[in-house]
Write a protein that holds these residues in place. Structure first.
Motif, PDB file in Angstrom:
ATOM      1  N   ALA A 167      -2.286  -4.792   4.103  1.00  0.00           N
ATOM      2  CA  ALA A 167      -1.112  -5.125   4.907  1.00  0.00           C
ATOM      3  C   ALA A 167       0.126  -5.287   4.029  1.00  0.00           C
ATOM      4  O   ALA A 167       1.223  -4.843   4.386  1.00  0.00           O
ATOM      5  CB  ALA A 167      -1.373  -6.404   5.703  1.00  0.00           C
ATOM      6  N   ARG A 226      -7.661  -0.852  10.203  1.00  0.00           N
ATOM      7  CA  ARG A 226      -8.847  -0.847  11.060  1.00  0.00           C
ATOM      8  C   ARG A 226      -9.831   0.223  10.584  1.00  0.00           C
ATOM      9  O   ARG A 226     -11.042   0.002  10.541  1.00  0.00           O
ATOM     10  CB  ARG A 226      -8.442  -0.575  12.507  1.00  0.00           C
ATOM     11  N   ASP A 273      -9.128  -4.949  16.784  1.00  0.00           N
ATOM     12  CA  ASP A 273      -8.086  -5.535  15.938  1.00  0.00           C
ATOM     13  C   ASP A 273      -8.467  -6.924  15.441  1.00  0.00           C
ATOM     14  O   ASP A 273      -7.609  -7.744  15.132  1.00  0.00           O
ATOM     15  CB  ASP A 273      -6.764  -5.612  16.705  1.00  0.00           C
ATOM     16  N   LYS A 330      -6.922  -8.770  12.350  1.00  0.00           N
ATOM     17  CA  LYS A 330      -5.590  -9.377  12.321  1.00  0.00           C
ATOM     18  C   LYS A 330      -5.641 -10.878  12.040  1.00  0.00           C
ATOM     19  O   LYS A 330      -4.676 -11.448  11.531  1.00  0.00           O
ATOM     20  CB  LYS A 330      -4.865  -9.106  13.640  1.00  0.00           C
ATOM     21  N   GLY A 376       1.810  -2.178   3.162  1.00  0.00           N
ATOM     22  CA  GLY A 376       2.480  -1.498   4.265  1.00  0.00           C
ATOM     23  C   GLY A 376       1.590  -0.611   5.113  1.00  0.00           C
ATOM     24  O   GLY A 376       2.087   0.195   5.905  1.00  0.00           O
ATOM     25  N   PHE A 377       0.276  -0.751   4.985  1.00  0.00           N
ATOM     26  CA  PHE A 377      -0.621   0.042   5.803  1.00  0.00           C
ATOM     27  C   PHE A 377      -0.486  -0.374   7.271  1.00  0.00           C
ATOM     28  O   PHE A 377      -0.286  -1.551   7.580  1.00  0.00           O
ATOM     29  CB  PHE A 377      -2.067  -0.150   5.356  1.00  0.00           C
ATOM     30  N   SER A 378      -0.605   0.585   8.167  1.00  0.00           N
ATOM     31  CA  SER A 378      -0.525   0.295   9.598  1.00  0.00           C
ATOM     32  C   SER A 378      -1.805  -0.372  10.077  1.00  0.00           C
ATOM     33  O   SER A 378      -2.841  -0.349   9.389  1.00  0.00           O
ATOM     34  CB  SER A 378      -0.312   1.594  10.382  1.00  0.00           C
ATOM     35  N   ASP A 379      -1.751  -0.948  11.286  1.00  0.00           N
ATOM     36  CA  ASP A 379      -2.945  -1.566  11.863  1.00  0.00           C
ATOM     37  C   ASP A 379      -4.077  -0.549  11.983  1.00  0.00           C
ATOM     38  O   ASP A 379      -5.240  -0.857  11.700  1.00  0.00           O
ATOM     39  CB  ASP A 379      -2.628  -2.147  13.239  1.00  0.00           C
ATOM     40  N   ALA A 380      -3.736   0.666  12.405  1.00  0.00           N
ATOM     41  CA  ALA A 380      -4.754   1.701  12.569  1.00  0.00           C
ATOM     42  C   ALA A 380      -5.396   2.058  11.230  1.00  0.00           C
ATOM     43  O   ALA A 380      -6.607   2.275  11.156  1.00  0.00           O
ATOM     44  CB  ALA A 380      -4.132   2.944  13.206  1.00  0.00           C
ATOM     45  N   GLN A 381      -4.598   2.112  10.190  1.00  0.00           N
ATOM     46  CA  GLN A 381      -5.132   2.431   8.868  1.00  0.00           C
ATOM     47  C   GLN A 381      -6.066   1.335   8.371  1.00  0.00           C
ATOM     48  O   GLN A 381      -7.141   1.614   7.833  1.00  0.00           O
ATOM     49  CB  GLN A 381      -3.983   2.649   7.880  1.00  0.00           C
TER      50      GLN A 381
END
Length: 304
Positions: A272, A282, A290, A293, A275-280
């Motif tokens: 995180a 996951r 999710d 989180k 800068g990785f996205s939530d999808a990445q």
């Protein structure tokens, strides 16, 4: 009935979990309804079951696993899933809010390096220092659950990562990454292969790829569990936790708040921060939801 419905699409672990959960549910149903379970069951009945489990002190995660069994039996027979009703969803939210907060702390990269260094003071065996140092690093960079690297008992050594599942990738005669292909992990009901790619970190105090290479040189190139003792037996969960606890104590850290899962929590936080996205995130952690989180948190309790 459940035994007949648990076909090959479920992993062995899921079948056992669902079987236990269904036994508890049928016993509850027969006790409070005075009849055998018939499908579909009502959302109101599921709500009473949740209240029953809460009264027994079960954690929200355990309650959700029990509901997964109920949902599976309904869906496999073509019934509406009562656990997806508005009533149940709201009730589960309330159960989650009442539960005790997850007090496990993240293992950050600086702390990861401190734990690896600590092994030089907590273990007299060069092999064990290399073994557990490599496990610490791979657990972090690969988002591994402990059960994927170490086993509960010797008879389960085939379910952990195997030596044959590891490949080192080279570029211009230099190893740049390690590829680990696994099929046995939580939520992988179809046993589809999943590739974990860990890149070299030559500028860091410890490189996950190099530390794994150094360990394998001592381990040898025999088939079997990747992380194994000199005897060839897979490292057990108890053995790993014992070494981790020793390293934590040496670093002056609270063993009640740092656990094996702290590597996975730290990996999610580090991703995180990058800068990785939530999808990445996951995908990297092989989460089916999710749930990760709740792990995204700032670092605390640094090693001295």
């Amino acid at each position: 009935m459940l035994r007949e419905l648990l076909h090959s699409s479920l992993s062995e672990a899921s079948r056992k979990l669902y079987s236990r959960a269904w036994v508890v549910f049928t016993e509850f149903y027969q006790r409070y309804q005075n009849v055998q379970v018939t499908l579909p069951v009502s959302a109101a009945c599921v709500a009473l079951f949740i209240s029953f489990l809460c009264a027994k002190g079960l954690a929200p995660a355990t309650i959700n696993s029990y509901l997964s069994a109920i949902a599976y039996v309904h869906k496999i027979q073509g019934h509406y899933d009562p656990t997806k009703s508005f009533l149940i969803e709201k009730l589960l939210v309330a159960v989650g809010r009442r539960s005790q907060a997850d007090i496990r702390l993240r293992i950050s990269r600086p702390l990861l390096y401190e734990l690896v260094r600590a092994l030089a003071h907590t273990s007299t065996s060069a092999y064990q220092r290399s073994l557990y140092g490599s496990m610490f690093m791979i657990a972090f960079y690969g988002f591994f659950r402990l059960g994927e690297l170490a086993c509960k008992r010797k008879t389960q050594s085939h379910v952990v990562v195997q030596f044959d599942q590891v490949t080192f990738l080279k570029q211009t005669h230099r190893v740049t990454a390690v590829k680990i292909v696994i099929t046995r992990f939580k939520h992988n009901t179809c046993n589809r292969p999943f590739t974990i790619l860990i890149e070299s970190e030559p500028s860091e105090p410890f490189c996950p790829v190099q530390i794994l290479i150094d360990y394998i040189k001592q381990r040898g190139y025999n088939h079997g569990p990747l992380f194994s003792l000199p005897s060839g037996d897979a490292v057990s969960i108890n053995q790993f936790n014992t070494e981790l606890r020793r390293a934590l104590i040496f670093c002056g850290l609270d063993c009640s708040r740092y656990k094996s899962h702290s590597f996975r929590i730290g990996a999610a936080c580090y991703a995180a921060e990058k800068g990785f996205s939530d999808a990445q995130i996951r995908g990297l952690g092989r989460w089916s939801s999710d749930a990760f989180k709740i792990y995204i948190r700032p670092p605390s309790l640094k090693a001295n």
